[in-house]
Design an enzyme around this catalytic site. Structure first.
Site, PDB file in Angstrom:
ATOM      1  CD  GLU A  79      47.201  29.670  39.795  1.00 20.49           C
ATOM      2  OE1 GLU A  79      47.686  29.265  40.862  1.00 20.49           O
ATOM      3  OE2 GLU A  79      46.923  30.868  39.571  1.00 20.49           O
ATOM      4  CG  ASP A 112      43.433  36.354  39.729  1.00 19.70           C
ATOM      5  OD1 ASP A 112      42.404  36.369  39.023  1.00 19.70           O
ATOM      6  OD2 ASP A 112      44.385  35.594  39.485  1.00 19.70           O
ATOM      7  CB  SER A 113      40.962  32.674  40.672  1.00 17.30           C
ATOM      8  OG  SER A 113      41.790  32.769  39.530  1.00 17.30           O
ATOM      9  CG  HIS A 173      45.970  33.217  35.668  1.00 16.69           C
ATOM     10  ND1 HIS A 173      44.894  33.736  36.357  1.00 16.69           N
ATOM     11  CD2 HIS A 173      46.548  32.315  36.497  1.00 16.69           C
ATOM     12  CE1 HIS A 173      44.837  33.156  37.557  1.00 16.69           C
ATOM     13  NE2 HIS A 173      45.828  32.291  37.661  1.00 16.69           N
ATOM     14  CB  CYS A 209      39.909  38.183  38.599  1.00 18.58           C
ATOM     15  SG  CYS A 209      39.100  36.670  38.065  1.00 18.58           S
ATOM     16  CB  CYS A 238      42.519  35.555  31.464  1.00 20.57           C
ATOM     17  SG  CYS A 238      42.925  34.549  32.917  1.00 20.57           S
TER      18      CYS A 238
HETATM   19  N1  DGL Z   1      42.892  35.557  36.312  1.00 20.64           N
HETATM   20  C1  DGL Z   1      41.528  35.353  36.132  1.00 20.64           C
HETATM   21  C2  DGL Z   1      40.893  36.128  35.044  1.00 20.64           C
HETATM   22  O1  DGL Z   1      41.380  37.186  34.760  1.00 20.64           O
HETATM   23  C3  DGL Z   1      40.868  34.101  36.597  1.00 20.64           C
HETATM   24  C4  DGL Z   1      41.188  32.861  35.933  1.00 20.64           C
HETATM   25  C5  DGL Z   1      40.449  31.687  36.506  1.00 20.64           C
HETATM   26  O2  DGL Z   1      40.472  31.520  37.724  1.00 20.64           O
HETATM   27  O3  DGL Z   1      39.850  30.935  35.742  1.00 20.64           O
HETATM   28  O4  DGL Z   1      39.927  35.747  34.469  1.00 20.64           O
END
Ligand code: DGL
Length: 269
Positions: free
Chosen positions: A152, A10-11, A188, A73, A186
């Site tokens: 984050e 993931d990011s 996150h 992600c 997402c």
């Molecule tokens: N967790 C990520 C997603 O599912 C990436 C979020 C990001 O880096 O903008 O999209």
């Protein structure tokens, strides 16, 4: 039977929502996790950049002898899945189709909301996935670009004033759209579940894209006879592309397990 680890990327912190569920469902599997924390967020970047970053993350994991790759992600899944799936012989799992299926079976009224990064919402990946399941669904989408920086930064408590104010602004239209199911598109966002649920109300079911994807991975690896054969004892190695301390702190809170000192900083190229 295959004892090699599963690679997950993931990011940043978001993919841990997938890791947590993967470990719960398959406690005997080893996992290698990469969070590209030096370049988070991906979701406000161009498709070209997201594909480039995703290919670099995938290549790092592939260099560690993994048996399967999980794109934990939604942003990378909706922009780079085809490229990654076409580049590796191992199973590569994306994070959009399974949550869409889960939402489709959850909804009663057929009115489904989707929230995600600008890139994910802009790609229309969830609308397409839901329309393929049933053209009768009505889909309402909203990008929530500040949610990832909030996570984050650790602003994840359900009474966090900033998180609540931002969620209120992003989710207002979805709340009045009469949806009964909301896809957290997402990985996150499940960390903000308390805030999102407070704003949307208890009548709206929240679909966790990270956890749904983990269920798919567990079922598919088992069907392919690619599990390790162990019932417990799996370990997770963590890599990030920026300083480790903030990640360790938050990840330990979220995973409810102390991973301080277990995260390694690497460079992607
Ligand atoms: N967790 C990520 C997603 O599912 C990436 C979020 C990001 O880096 O903008 O999209």
């Amino acid at each position: 039977m295959d004892k090699r680890p599963i690679g997950v990327f993931d990011s940043g912190l978001g993919g841990l929502t997938t890791v947590k569920k993967l470990s719960e469902l398959m406690p005997g599997e080893d996992i290698i996790y990469l969070g590209d924390t030096g370049r988070v967020p991906y979701g406000s970047r161009s498709k070209e950049t997201i594909v480039k970053y995703s290919c670099q993350a995938a290549s790092f994991l592939a260099g560690h002898g993994i048996k399967a790759m999980v794109i934990a992600c939604n942003t990378a899944s909706s922009s780079a899945y085809d490229v990654l799936a076409g580049s590796y012989a191992m199973p590569v799992y994306e994070a959009v189709s399974t949550p869409a299926k889960a939402a489709a079976s959850q909804t009663g009224c057929g009115r489904i909301g989707v929230i995600g990064t600008k890139a994910t919402i802009g790609s229309g990946a969830y609308e397409s996935a839901l329309m393929r399941i049933s053209p009768d669904f009505t889909v309402f989408s909203a990008p929530c670009p500040l949610f990832v920086p909030l996570v984050e930064d650790g602003a994840i408590e359900e009474d966090d004033v900033a998180a609540l104010a931002i969620a209120e602004r992003y989710l207002r239209n979805l709340r009045s759209a009469g949806i009964d199911t909301l896809i957290l598109g997402c990985t996150h966002y499940p960390l903000l579940r308390g805030v999102i649920s407070k704003v949307m109300g208890p009548q709206v079911a929240l679909i966790d894209s990270g956890a749904e994807t983990a269920k798919l991975v567990a079922g598919d690896l088992s069907a392919k006879d690619m599990l390790s054969g162990r019932d417990e004892g799996g370990s997770t190695r963590y890599y990030v592309t920026d300083a480790t301390d903030g990640f360790e702190e938050l990840a330990s809170r979220f995973l409810e397990s102390d991973i301080r000192g277990m995260v390694q900083q690497i460079a992607l190229e």
